[in-house]
Design a protein around this motif. Structure first.
Motif, PDB file in Angstrom:
ATOM      1  N   ASP A 331      50.513 -16.155 -25.350  1.00 25.94           N
ATOM      2  CA  ASP A 331      50.860 -16.848 -24.026  1.00 25.94           C
ATOM      3  C   ASP A 331      51.433 -18.077 -25.015  1.00 25.94           C
ATOM      4  OD1 ASP A 331      48.782 -17.895 -25.272  1.00 25.94           O
ATOM      5  OD2 ASP A 331      47.781 -17.979 -23.075  1.00 25.94           O
ATOM      6  N   THR A 354      53.680 -13.060 -15.697  1.00 27.69           N
ATOM      7  CA  THR A 354      52.868 -12.823 -15.108  1.00 27.69           C
ATOM      8  C   THR A 354      52.090 -11.947 -16.287  1.00 27.69           C
ATOM      9  OG1 THR A 354      53.084 -11.516 -13.464  1.00 27.69           O
ATOM     10  CG2 THR A 354      52.870 -13.619 -12.921  1.00 27.69           C
ATOM     11  N   LYS A 375      42.969  -8.001 -19.805  1.00 21.36           N
ATOM     12  CA  LYS A 375      41.496  -8.466 -18.392  1.00 21.36           C
ATOM     13  C   LYS A 375      40.044  -8.706 -19.735  1.00 21.36           C
ATOM     14  CE  LYS A 375      44.017  -8.411 -14.475  1.00 21.36           C
ATOM     15  NZ  LYS A 375      43.964  -7.739 -13.117  1.00 21.36           N
ATOM     16  N   ASN A 378      39.839 -10.871 -22.669  1.00 21.45           N
ATOM     17  CA  ASN A 378      40.345 -12.150 -22.169  1.00 21.45           C
ATOM     18  C   ASN A 378      38.281 -12.826 -20.983  1.00 21.45           C
ATOM     19  OD1 ASN A 378      43.189 -12.865 -22.028  1.00 21.45           O
ATOM     20  ND2 ASN A 378      43.600 -12.623 -20.031  1.00 21.45           N
ATOM     21  N   GLN A 383      34.678 -19.371 -24.830  1.00 20.00           N
ATOM     22  CA  GLN A 383      35.656 -20.515 -25.046  1.00 20.00           C
ATOM     23  C   GLN A 383      34.882 -21.171 -25.260  1.00 20.00           C
ATOM     24  OE1 GLN A 383      38.966 -20.310 -21.949  1.00 20.00           O
ATOM     25  NE2 GLN A 383      38.309 -18.466 -21.248  1.00 20.00           N
ATOM     26  N   THR A 410      42.928 -16.359 -25.075  1.00 17.87           N
ATOM     27  CA  THR A 410      42.599 -16.375 -23.909  1.00 17.87           C
ATOM     28  C   THR A 410      44.516 -16.572 -24.058  1.00 17.87           C
ATOM     29  OG1 THR A 410      41.949 -18.284 -22.664  1.00 17.87           O
ATOM     30  CG2 THR A 410      40.815 -16.496 -22.764  1.00 17.87           C
ATOM     31  N   ASP A 412      46.423 -16.467 -20.819  1.00 19.74           N
ATOM     32  CA  ASP A 412      46.401 -17.319 -19.464  1.00 19.74           C
ATOM     33  C   ASP A 412      48.020 -18.101 -18.799  1.00 19.74           C
ATOM     34  OD1 ASP A 412      45.120 -19.432 -20.688  1.00 19.74           O
ATOM     35  OD2 ASP A 412      42.973 -19.324 -20.635  1.00 19.74           O
ATOM     36  N   THR A 413      48.123 -18.101 -19.601  1.00 18.59           N
ATOM     37  CA  THR A 413      49.427 -19.422 -20.070  1.00 18.59           C
ATOM     38  C   THR A 413      50.995 -18.802 -19.592  1.00 18.59           C
ATOM     39  OG1 THR A 413      47.721 -20.718 -21.027  1.00 18.59           O
ATOM     40  CG2 THR A 413      49.789 -21.789 -20.693  1.00 18.59           C
TER      41      THR A 413
END
Length: 494
Positions: A331, A354, A375, A378, A383, A410, A412-413
Protein backbone atom coordinates in the motif's frame (compact mmCIF):
# COMPACT_ATOMS: atom_id res chain seq x y z
CA UNK A 1 51.08 -26.75 -30.68
CA UNK A 2 50.63 -23.69 -28.47
CA UNK A 3 51.13 -24.25 -24.75
CA UNK A 4 50.04 -21.96 -21.93
CA UNK A 5 51.03 -21.97 -18.31
CA UNK A 6 47.42 -21.65 -17.12
CA UNK A 7 44.09 -21.91 -18.95
CA UNK A 8 41.03 -20.50 -17.18
CA UNK A 9 37.65 -21.79 -18.37
CA UNK A 10 35.00 -19.09 -17.85
CA UNK A 11 34.81 -15.34 -18.22
CA UNK A 12 33.10 -13.97 -15.12
CA UNK A 13 34.34 -12.59 -11.80
CA UNK A 14 35.81 -15.88 -10.51
CA UNK A 15 37.53 -16.65 -13.81
CA UNK A 16 39.03 -13.20 -14.27
CA UNK A 17 40.25 -13.07 -10.66
CA UNK A 18 41.84 -16.49 -11.25
CA UNK A 19 43.51 -15.25 -14.44
CA UNK A 20 44.90 -12.13 -12.76
CA UNK A 21 46.14 -14.16 -9.80
CA UNK A 22 47.73 -16.78 -12.09
CA UNK A 23 49.49 -14.02 -14.02
CA UNK A 24 51.27 -12.95 -10.82
CA UNK A 25 52.99 -16.35 -10.67
CA UNK A 26 53.29 -17.48 -14.32
CA UNK A 27 53.74 -16.06 -17.81
CA UNK A 28 51.17 -17.25 -20.36
CA UNK A 29 47.56 -17.20 -19.15
CA UNK A 30 44.55 -17.82 -21.42
CA UNK A 31 40.87 -17.22 -20.61
CA UNK A 32 38.28 -19.21 -22.55
CA UNK A 33 34.91 -17.45 -22.59
CA UNK A 34 32.11 -19.41 -24.27
CA UNK A 35 29.98 -16.32 -24.91
CA UNK A 36 30.64 -13.73 -27.61
CA UNK A 37 32.31 -10.60 -26.25
CA UNK A 38 29.05 -8.61 -26.07
CA UNK A 39 27.55 -11.26 -23.74
CA UNK A 40 30.74 -12.13 -21.86
CA UNK A 41 31.03 -12.25 -18.10
CA UNK A 42 28.76 -15.11 -17.12
CA UNK A 43 26.34 -14.45 -14.27
CA UNK A 44 28.63 -11.76 -12.87
CA UNK A 45 27.45 -9.35 -15.58
CA UNK A 46 23.85 -9.76 -14.42
CA UNK A 47 24.51 -9.01 -10.74
CA UNK A 48 24.26 -5.71 -8.89
CA UNK A 49 27.95 -6.06 -8.01
CA UNK A 50 27.37 -6.38 -4.26
CA UNK A 51 30.11 -8.15 -2.30
CA UNK A 52 29.77 -9.38 1.28
CA UNK A 53 32.98 -8.46 3.10
CA UNK A 54 33.97 -8.75 6.76
CA UNK A 55 35.09 -5.35 8.10
CA UNK A 56 35.58 -3.80 11.52
CA UNK A 57 34.43 -0.27 10.80
CA UNK A 58 34.64 2.68 8.46
CA UNK A 59 38.46 2.75 8.45
CA UNK A 60 38.49 -0.72 6.87
CA UNK A 61 35.96 0.42 4.27
CA UNK A 62 38.07 3.45 3.41
CA UNK A 63 40.76 1.06 2.19
CA UNK A 64 38.27 -0.26 -0.36
CA UNK A 65 36.13 2.79 -1.10
CA UNK A 66 36.92 6.48 -1.59
CA UNK A 67 34.72 8.12 1.05
CA UNK A 68 34.51 11.86 1.66
CA UNK A 69 34.30 13.27 5.17
CA UNK A 70 30.71 14.26 4.45
CA UNK A 71 29.81 10.72 3.35
CA UNK A 72 31.37 9.31 6.51
CA UNK A 73 29.55 11.87 8.67
CA UNK A 74 26.12 11.06 7.24
CA UNK A 75 26.50 7.28 7.14
CA UNK A 76 26.36 4.66 9.86
CA UNK A 77 28.37 1.83 8.30
CA UNK A 78 28.61 -0.15 11.52
CA UNK A 79 30.81 -3.25 11.36
CA UNK A 80 30.44 -6.75 9.97
CA UNK A 81 32.90 -9.00 11.75
CA UNK A 82 34.26 -12.36 10.64
CA UNK A 83 32.25 -13.90 13.48
CA UNK A 84 29.02 -12.38 12.14
CA UNK A 85 29.82 -13.53 8.60
CA UNK A 86 30.56 -17.07 9.82
CA UNK A 87 27.36 -17.09 11.88
CA UNK A 88 25.30 -15.96 8.87
CA UNK A 89 26.86 -18.60 6.63
CA UNK A 90 26.17 -21.34 9.15
CA UNK A 91 22.63 -20.21 9.92
CA UNK A 92 21.32 -19.76 6.39
CA UNK A 93 22.90 -23.01 5.12
CA UNK A 94 21.43 -24.88 8.10
CA UNK A 95 24.98 -25.67 9.28
CA UNK A 96 25.78 -27.73 6.18
CA UNK A 97 28.43 -25.40 4.71
CA UNK A 98 31.93 -26.90 4.50
CA UNK A 99 33.71 -25.52 7.60
CA UNK A 100 37.18 -25.22 6.05
CA UNK A 101 36.07 -23.59 2.80
CA UNK A 102 33.64 -21.32 4.64
CA UNK A 103 36.36 -20.13 7.02
CA UNK A 104 38.56 -19.35 4.01
CA UNK A 105 35.70 -17.51 2.30
CA UNK A 106 35.08 -15.33 5.36
CA UNK A 107 38.67 -14.66 6.43
CA UNK A 108 39.84 -13.93 2.88
CA UNK A 109 36.82 -11.78 1.94
CA UNK A 110 38.39 -8.44 2.88
CA UNK A 111 41.91 -9.30 1.60
CA UNK A 112 40.47 -10.50 -1.73
CA UNK A 113 38.49 -7.30 -2.34
CA UNK A 114 41.49 -5.22 -1.21
CA UNK A 115 43.60 -7.15 -3.75
CA UNK A 116 41.03 -6.41 -6.47
CA UNK A 117 41.20 -2.75 -5.47
CA UNK A 118 44.99 -2.85 -5.83
CA UNK A 119 44.52 -4.18 -9.36
CA UNK A 120 42.33 -1.22 -10.26
CA UNK A 121 38.76 -2.42 -9.60
CA UNK A 122 36.75 0.41 -8.06
CA UNK A 123 34.16 -0.03 -5.33
CA UNK A 124 31.54 2.18 -3.71
CA UNK A 125 29.14 1.97 -0.78
CA UNK A 126 25.73 0.43 -1.54
CA UNK A 127 23.70 3.45 -0.44
CA UNK A 128 20.91 2.76 -2.91
CA UNK A 129 20.29 -0.88 -1.97
CA UNK A 130 21.50 -1.51 1.54
CA UNK A 131 20.84 1.67 3.54
CA UNK A 132 17.82 3.59 4.69
CA UNK A 133 17.93 7.31 5.42
CA UNK A 134 16.81 7.68 9.02
CA UNK A 135 16.88 11.22 10.43
CA UNK A 136 19.37 12.41 7.82
CA UNK A 137 21.83 9.50 8.30
CA UNK A 138 22.16 6.45 6.08
CA UNK A 139 22.14 3.32 8.20
CA UNK A 140 23.51 0.18 6.55
CA UNK A 141 21.96 -3.16 7.45
CA UNK A 142 22.26 -6.87 6.75
CA UNK A 143 26.08 -6.97 6.63
CA UNK A 144 26.26 -5.84 3.01
CA UNK A 145 28.02 -2.54 2.33
CA UNK A 146 30.39 -2.83 -0.66
CA UNK A 147 29.47 -2.86 -4.34
CA UNK A 148 31.49 -2.63 -7.54
CA UNK A 149 31.25 0.65 -9.42
CA UNK A 150 28.94 0.06 -12.37
CA UNK A 151 27.42 -3.05 -10.77
CA UNK A 152 28.01 -6.42 -12.40
CA UNK A 153 28.66 -5.02 -15.91
CA UNK A 154 31.15 -2.54 -14.46
CA UNK A 155 32.90 -5.29 -12.53
CA UNK A 156 33.24 -7.56 -15.60
CA UNK A 157 34.38 -4.73 -17.88
CA UNK A 158 36.90 -3.55 -15.31
CA UNK A 159 38.35 -7.01 -14.65
CA UNK A 160 38.51 -7.78 -18.39
CA UNK A 161 40.38 -4.55 -19.13
CA UNK A 162 42.77 -5.13 -16.21
CA UNK A 163 43.38 -8.71 -17.37
CA UNK A 164 44.31 -7.51 -20.88
CA UNK A 165 46.53 -4.80 -19.45
CA UNK A 166 48.34 -7.47 -17.43
CA UNK A 167 48.95 -9.63 -20.50
CA UNK A 168 46.18 -12.19 -20.07
CA UNK A 169 44.88 -13.54 -23.40
CA UNK A 170 41.07 -13.63 -23.76
CA UNK A 171 39.31 -15.81 -26.33
CA UNK A 172 35.60 -15.17 -26.90
CA UNK A 173 33.11 -17.60 -28.48
CA UNK A 174 35.50 -20.30 -27.28
CA UNK A 175 33.62 -23.25 -25.77
CA UNK A 176 35.59 -25.71 -23.67
CA UNK A 177 34.47 -29.20 -24.72
CA UNK A 178 36.59 -31.53 -22.59
CA UNK A 179 39.78 -31.74 -20.57
CA UNK A 180 43.02 -33.18 -21.89
CA UNK A 181 43.62 -35.63 -19.07
CA UNK A 182 45.50 -38.86 -18.42
CA UNK A 183 46.81 -40.79 -15.42
CA UNK A 184 49.29 -37.99 -14.71
CA UNK A 185 46.61 -35.30 -14.48
CA UNK A 186 45.19 -32.52 -16.63
CA UNK A 187 47.25 -31.07 -19.49
CA UNK A 188 44.91 -28.69 -21.29
CA UNK A 189 41.49 -28.26 -22.85
CA UNK A 190 39.72 -29.25 -26.06
CA UNK A 191 38.18 -26.01 -27.35
CA UNK A 192 35.63 -25.27 -30.06
CA UNK A 193 36.36 -21.78 -31.33
CA UNK A 194 34.70 -20.22 -34.37
CA UNK A 195 33.31 -23.60 -35.36
CA UNK A 196 36.68 -25.38 -35.21
CA UNK A 197 37.75 -27.85 -32.55
CA UNK A 198 41.34 -27.70 -31.35
CA UNK A 199 43.49 -28.86 -28.46
CA UNK A 200 45.11 -26.18 -26.30
CA UNK A 201 47.68 -27.46 -23.86
CA UNK A 202 48.53 -25.98 -20.45
CA UNK A 203 50.45 -26.88 -17.31
CA UNK A 204 47.36 -26.13 -15.19
CA UNK A 205 43.66 -25.54 -15.80
CA UNK A 206 41.24 -23.53 -13.65
CA UNK A 207 37.53 -24.25 -14.10
CA UNK A 208 35.36 -21.21 -13.30
CA UNK A 209 32.45 -21.47 -15.74
CA UNK A 210 29.45 -21.36 -13.41
CA UNK A 211 26.70 -23.82 -12.59
CA UNK A 212 24.09 -25.55 -14.76
CA UNK A 213 21.10 -23.27 -14.23
CA UNK A 214 20.71 -22.52 -17.96
CA UNK A 215 20.37 -26.23 -18.76
CA UNK A 216 16.68 -27.22 -18.39
CA UNK A 217 17.47 -30.93 -18.74
CA UNK A 218 19.96 -30.82 -15.86
CA UNK A 219 17.66 -28.59 -13.79
CA UNK A 220 14.89 -31.17 -14.05
CA UNK A 221 17.30 -34.06 -13.45
CA UNK A 222 18.89 -32.63 -10.31
CA UNK A 223 16.60 -29.91 -8.88
CA UNK A 224 13.46 -31.89 -9.65
CA UNK A 225 10.26 -31.83 -11.70
CA UNK A 226 8.97 -28.35 -12.48
CA UNK A 227 12.35 -26.66 -12.57
CA UNK A 228 12.31 -26.57 -16.35
CA UNK A 229 9.55 -23.95 -15.84
CA UNK A 230 11.78 -21.50 -13.97
CA UNK A 231 13.14 -18.37 -15.63
CA UNK A 232 16.92 -18.04 -15.84
CA UNK A 233 18.04 -14.74 -14.30
CA UNK A 234 21.46 -14.64 -15.89
CA UNK A 235 23.50 -15.91 -18.79
CA UNK A 236 22.23 -18.54 -21.23
CA UNK A 237 25.72 -20.05 -21.42
CA UNK A 238 25.95 -21.64 -17.95
CA UNK A 239 24.90 -25.17 -18.89
CA UNK A 240 27.23 -27.18 -16.66
CA UNK A 241 29.91 -27.91 -19.28
CA UNK A 242 32.86 -27.44 -16.92
CA UNK A 243 31.25 -29.57 -14.21
CA UNK A 244 30.65 -32.36 -16.76
CA UNK A 245 34.23 -32.13 -18.07
CA UNK A 246 35.66 -32.50 -14.58
CA UNK A 247 33.33 -35.35 -13.60
CA UNK A 248 34.34 -37.14 -16.82
CA UNK A 249 37.96 -36.75 -15.69
CA UNK A 250 37.19 -38.37 -12.33
CA UNK A 251 36.41 -35.37 -10.16
CA UNK A 252 34.36 -35.79 -6.99
CA UNK A 253 30.86 -34.32 -6.94
CA UNK A 254 29.80 -32.54 -3.76
CA UNK A 255 27.20 -30.17 -2.38
CA UNK A 256 23.49 -29.45 -2.59
CA UNK A 257 22.67 -30.96 -6.01
CA UNK A 258 18.94 -30.40 -5.52
CA UNK A 259 19.45 -26.83 -4.28
CA UNK A 260 19.90 -23.46 -5.94
CA UNK A 261 19.73 -19.71 -5.54
CA UNK A 262 16.27 -18.73 -6.80
CA UNK A 263 14.37 -15.49 -6.28
CA UNK A 264 11.16 -13.61 -6.98
CA UNK A 265 11.42 -12.57 -10.64
CA UNK A 266 9.11 -10.67 -13.01
CA UNK A 267 6.43 -13.15 -14.13
CA UNK A 268 6.64 -12.15 -17.79
CA UNK A 269 10.41 -11.78 -18.04
CA UNK A 270 12.16 -13.56 -20.94
CA UNK A 271 13.44 -17.11 -20.50
CA UNK A 272 17.03 -15.90 -19.97
CA UNK A 273 18.52 -12.72 -18.56
CA UNK A 274 18.35 -9.51 -20.58
CA UNK A 275 21.59 -7.51 -20.36
CA UNK A 276 19.69 -4.28 -21.02
CA UNK A 277 17.58 -4.88 -17.88
CA UNK A 278 20.22 -6.69 -15.80
CA UNK A 279 18.99 -7.74 -12.38
CA UNK A 280 16.04 -5.31 -12.39
CA UNK A 281 13.48 -8.06 -13.07
CA UNK A 282 14.01 -9.13 -9.43
CA UNK A 283 11.41 -8.01 -6.91
CA UNK A 284 12.93 -7.96 -3.43
CA UNK A 285 10.81 -5.54 -1.37
CA UNK A 286 8.39 -8.25 -0.25
CA UNK A 287 9.25 -7.76 3.49
CA UNK A 288 7.20 -4.52 3.35
CA UNK A 289 4.10 -6.21 1.88
CA UNK A 290 2.51 -9.64 1.49
CA UNK A 291 2.51 -12.47 -1.04
CA UNK A 292 -0.68 -13.99 -2.46
CA UNK A 293 -0.86 -17.09 -4.67
CA UNK A 294 -3.45 -18.10 -7.28
CA UNK A 295 -5.74 -19.39 -4.52
CA UNK A 296 -5.65 -15.97 -2.85
CA UNK A 297 -3.57 -17.31 0.05
CA UNK A 298 -0.41 -16.15 1.77
CA UNK A 299 2.16 -18.96 1.70
CA UNK A 300 5.38 -17.67 3.30
CA UNK A 301 6.55 -15.47 6.20
CA UNK A 302 7.57 -12.34 4.28
CA UNK A 303 9.21 -10.88 7.39
CA UNK A 304 11.09 -13.95 8.64
CA UNK A 305 14.44 -12.16 8.32
CA UNK A 306 16.18 -9.40 6.41
CA UNK A 307 15.69 -9.73 2.66
CA UNK A 308 19.42 -10.63 2.32
CA UNK A 309 18.81 -13.89 4.17
CA UNK A 310 15.53 -15.05 2.59
CA UNK A 311 15.36 -13.88 -1.04
CA UNK A 312 17.62 -16.64 -2.43
CA UNK A 313 15.31 -19.40 -1.14
CA UNK A 314 11.88 -17.86 -1.75
CA UNK A 315 12.05 -18.40 -5.52
CA UNK A 316 11.73 -22.13 -4.87
CA UNK A 317 8.65 -21.48 -2.72
CA UNK A 318 7.02 -19.41 -5.50
CA UNK A 319 7.76 -22.13 -8.07
CA UNK A 320 5.87 -24.63 -5.88
CA UNK A 321 2.70 -22.50 -5.89
CA UNK A 322 -0.21 -23.22 -8.26
CA UNK A 323 0.78 -22.06 -11.78
CA UNK A 324 4.26 -21.13 -10.48
CA UNK A 325 3.52 -17.47 -9.69
CA UNK A 326 2.45 -15.05 -6.96
CA UNK A 327 1.52 -11.40 -6.48
CA UNK A 328 3.32 -9.03 -4.12
CA UNK A 329 0.88 -6.54 -2.55
CA UNK A 330 1.81 -3.12 -1.09
CA UNK A 331 0.00 0.00 0.00
CA UNK A 332 0.98 3.68 -0.19
CA UNK A 333 2.61 3.72 3.28
CA UNK A 334 5.61 1.73 2.04
CA UNK A 335 5.85 3.02 -1.53
CA UNK A 336 9.03 4.98 -0.75
CA UNK A 337 10.65 1.81 0.62
CA UNK A 338 10.28 -0.09 -2.65
CA UNK A 339 13.54 -0.71 -4.48
CA UNK A 340 14.32 0.84 -7.88
CA UNK A 341 13.49 -2.42 -9.68
CA UNK A 342 9.78 -1.74 -9.10
CA UNK A 343 9.98 1.37 -11.26
CA UNK A 344 11.21 -0.16 -14.53
CA UNK A 345 8.94 -0.35 -17.57
CA UNK A 346 9.00 -4.15 -17.84
CA UNK A 347 6.75 -4.96 -14.88
CA UNK A 348 3.43 -6.73 -14.52
CA UNK A 349 1.77 -4.22 -12.20
CA UNK A 350 -1.76 -3.52 -11.02
CA UNK A 351 -2.92 -0.38 -9.18
CA UNK A 352 -6.25 0.32 -7.46
CA UNK A 353 -7.83 2.74 -5.02
CA UNK A 354 -9.61 0.01 -3.02
CA UNK A 355 -8.71 -3.54 -2.04
CA UNK A 356 -11.95 -4.76 -3.62
CA UNK A 357 -10.90 -3.23 -6.93
CA UNK A 358 -7.33 -4.53 -6.61
CA UNK A 359 -8.19 -8.21 -6.12
CA UNK A 360 -10.39 -8.15 -9.24
CA UNK A 361 -7.35 -6.98 -11.24
CA UNK A 362 -5.03 -9.79 -10.10
CA UNK A 363 -4.76 -12.13 -13.09
CA UNK A 364 -5.31 -15.84 -12.35
CA UNK A 365 -6.19 -15.22 -8.67
CA UNK A 366 -9.39 -16.11 -6.77
CA UNK A 367 -10.55 -12.55 -5.89
CA UNK A 368 -12.99 -13.49 -3.11
CA UNK A 369 -10.39 -15.60 -1.28
CA UNK A 370 -7.73 -12.91 -1.82
CA UNK A 371 -9.87 -10.18 -0.26
CA UNK A 372 -10.72 -12.38 2.73
CA UNK A 373 -7.02 -13.22 3.19
CA UNK A 374 -5.98 -9.55 3.15
CA UNK A 375 -8.67 -8.69 5.70
CA UNK A 376 -7.54 -11.56 7.97
CA UNK A 377 -3.97 -10.35 7.66
CA UNK A 378 -4.88 -6.72 8.46
CA UNK A 379 -6.80 -7.78 11.54
CA UNK A 380 -3.84 -9.81 12.83
CA UNK A 381 -1.19 -7.04 12.68
CA UNK A 382 0.19 -5.82 16.02
CA UNK A 383 -0.21 -2.10 15.33
CA UNK A 384 1.06 -1.18 18.81
CA UNK A 385 4.61 -2.14 17.72
CA UNK A 386 6.35 0.57 15.64
CA UNK A 387 7.57 -0.17 12.11
CA UNK A 388 11.35 0.11 11.61
CA UNK A 389 12.87 -1.12 8.33
CA UNK A 390 16.45 -1.03 9.68
CA UNK A 391 16.02 -3.74 12.30
CA UNK A 392 13.95 -6.85 12.79
CA UNK A 393 11.29 -4.76 14.48
CA UNK A 394 9.04 -7.50 15.87
CA UNK A 395 5.99 -5.80 14.33
CA UNK A 396 4.18 -9.06 13.67
CA UNK A 397 0.88 -10.78 13.13
CA UNK A 398 -0.81 -12.96 15.70
CA UNK A 399 -3.17 -15.89 15.20
CA UNK A 400 -2.44 -16.61 11.54
CA UNK A 401 -1.48 -20.06 10.23
CA UNK A 402 1.40 -18.38 8.36
CA UNK A 403 2.74 -15.53 10.49
CA UNK A 404 4.55 -12.41 9.42
CA UNK A 405 7.30 -12.00 12.02
CA UNK A 406 8.55 -8.47 11.26
CA UNK A 407 7.52 -5.35 9.29
CA UNK A 408 3.83 -6.36 9.31
CA UNK A 409 2.11 -3.25 8.00
CA UNK A 410 -1.63 -3.22 7.45
CA UNK A 411 -2.76 -2.81 3.85
CA UNK A 412 -5.13 0.11 4.32
CA UNK A 413 -3.77 3.21 2.58
CA UNK A 414 -4.51 3.68 -1.15
CA UNK A 415 -3.35 3.53 -3.82
CA UNK A 416 -2.64 -0.19 -3.58
CA UNK A 417 -0.07 -1.83 -5.85
CA UNK A 418 0.51 -5.44 -6.89
CA UNK A 419 3.38 -6.99 -8.83
CA UNK A 420 3.31 -10.45 -10.46
CA UNK A 421 6.38 -12.64 -9.92
CA UNK A 422 7.56 -16.13 -10.71
CA UNK A 423 10.75 -18.04 -9.91
CA UNK A 424 14.04 -16.79 -11.32
CA UNK A 425 16.97 -19.19 -10.89
CA UNK A 426 20.39 -17.61 -10.38
CA UNK A 427 22.86 -20.42 -9.81
CA UNK A 428 23.08 -23.99 -8.56
CA UNK A 429 24.52 -24.95 -5.14
CA UNK A 430 26.57 -27.95 -6.18
CA UNK A 431 29.53 -29.03 -8.20
CA UNK A 432 33.14 -30.04 -7.77
CA UNK A 433 34.94 -30.88 -4.55
CA UNK A 434 38.02 -28.76 -3.88
CA UNK A 435 40.51 -28.48 -1.03
CA UNK A 436 41.77 -25.30 0.65
CA UNK A 437 44.16 -24.71 -2.27
CA UNK A 438 41.25 -24.82 -4.77
CA UNK A 439 42.62 -28.08 -6.19
CA UNK A 440 39.91 -30.35 -7.59
CA UNK A 441 39.66 -33.63 -5.70
CA UNK A 442 39.03 -36.93 -7.40
CA UNK A 443 36.26 -39.34 -6.44
CA UNK A 444 39.05 -41.59 -5.11
CA UNK A 445 39.97 -38.93 -2.55
CA UNK A 446 43.22 -37.53 -3.93
CA UNK A 447 44.03 -34.35 -5.88
CA UNK A 448 43.74 -34.28 -9.66
CA UNK A 449 47.13 -32.84 -10.71
CA UNK A 450 46.86 -29.66 -12.72
CA UNK A 451 43.14 -29.03 -12.09
CA UNK A 452 41.69 -26.20 -10.00
CA UNK A 453 38.19 -24.73 -9.61
CA UNK A 454 36.46 -21.61 -8.31
CA UNK A 455 33.09 -19.88 -8.24
CA UNK A 456 29.59 -21.27 -8.72
CA UNK A 457 30.75 -24.69 -9.97
CA UNK A 458 32.37 -25.49 -6.59
CA UNK A 459 30.09 -27.44 -4.28
CA UNK A 460 29.85 -27.63 -0.50
CA UNK A 461 29.77 -23.93 0.41
CA UNK A 462 26.12 -22.93 -0.12
CA UNK A 463 23.22 -25.17 0.93
CA UNK A 464 19.49 -24.33 0.72
CA UNK A 465 20.21 -20.60 0.78
CA UNK A 466 23.02 -18.04 0.97
CA UNK A 467 23.69 -14.60 2.48
CA UNK A 468 23.24 -11.93 -0.20
CA UNK A 469 26.47 -10.76 -1.82
CA UNK A 470 28.47 -13.83 -0.83
CA UNK A 471 28.37 -15.32 -4.34
CA UNK A 472 30.67 -12.74 -5.92
CA UNK A 473 32.89 -12.79 -2.84
CA UNK A 474 33.11 -16.57 -3.13
CA UNK A 475 34.20 -16.21 -6.75
CA UNK A 476 36.84 -13.61 -5.94
CA UNK A 477 38.29 -15.44 -2.93
CA UNK A 478 38.57 -18.86 -4.55
CA UNK A 479 39.38 -17.43 -7.97
CA UNK A 480 42.37 -15.71 -6.41
CA UNK A 481 43.41 -18.88 -4.55
CA UNK A 482 42.94 -21.11 -7.61
CA UNK A 483 44.87 -18.77 -9.88
CA UNK A 484 47.74 -18.39 -7.42
CA UNK A 485 48.18 -22.13 -6.94
CA UNK A 486 47.71 -22.92 -10.64
CA UNK A 487 50.27 -20.26 -11.53
CA UNK A 488 52.77 -21.51 -8.95
CA UNK A 489 52.41 -25.13 -10.07
CA UNK A 490 52.81 -24.10 -13.71
CA UNK A 491 55.98 -22.14 -12.95
CA UNK A 492 57.49 -25.23 -11.30
CA UNK A 493 56.48 -27.62 -14.09
CA UNK A 494 59.27 -28.73 -16.47
Amino acid sequence: MDEYDVIVVGGGNAALCAALSAKEHSHRVLVLERAPEEEAGGNSRFTAGLMRVAYNGVEDLRKLIELSEDEVARSDFGAYTTEQFLDDMARVTEYRCDPDLTELLVKESFPAVLWMRSKGVRFTAAWGRQAFNIGGRFKFWGGLTVEAVGGGPGLVDSLSAIARKNGVELWYSARAVSLLADDAGVHGVVVKKSGKTQEVRAKAVVLAAGGFQANPEWRTRYLGPGWELAKVRGTRFNTGDAIRMALDAGAAAVGNWSGCHAVAWERNAPEFGDLAVGDQFQKHSYPWGIYLNAEGRRFVDEGADFRNYTYAKYGRVILSQPQQFAWQIFDAKVKNQLRDEYRIKQVTKRTASTLEELVEKLDDVNPKAALEEIKRYNAAVRQDIPFNPNVKDGRRTEGLAIPKSNWANTLDTPPFEAYAVTCGITFTFCGLKINNHAQVMSSDGDKIPGLYAAGELVGGIFWFNYPGGSGLTNGSVFGRIAGENAGKSASKAP
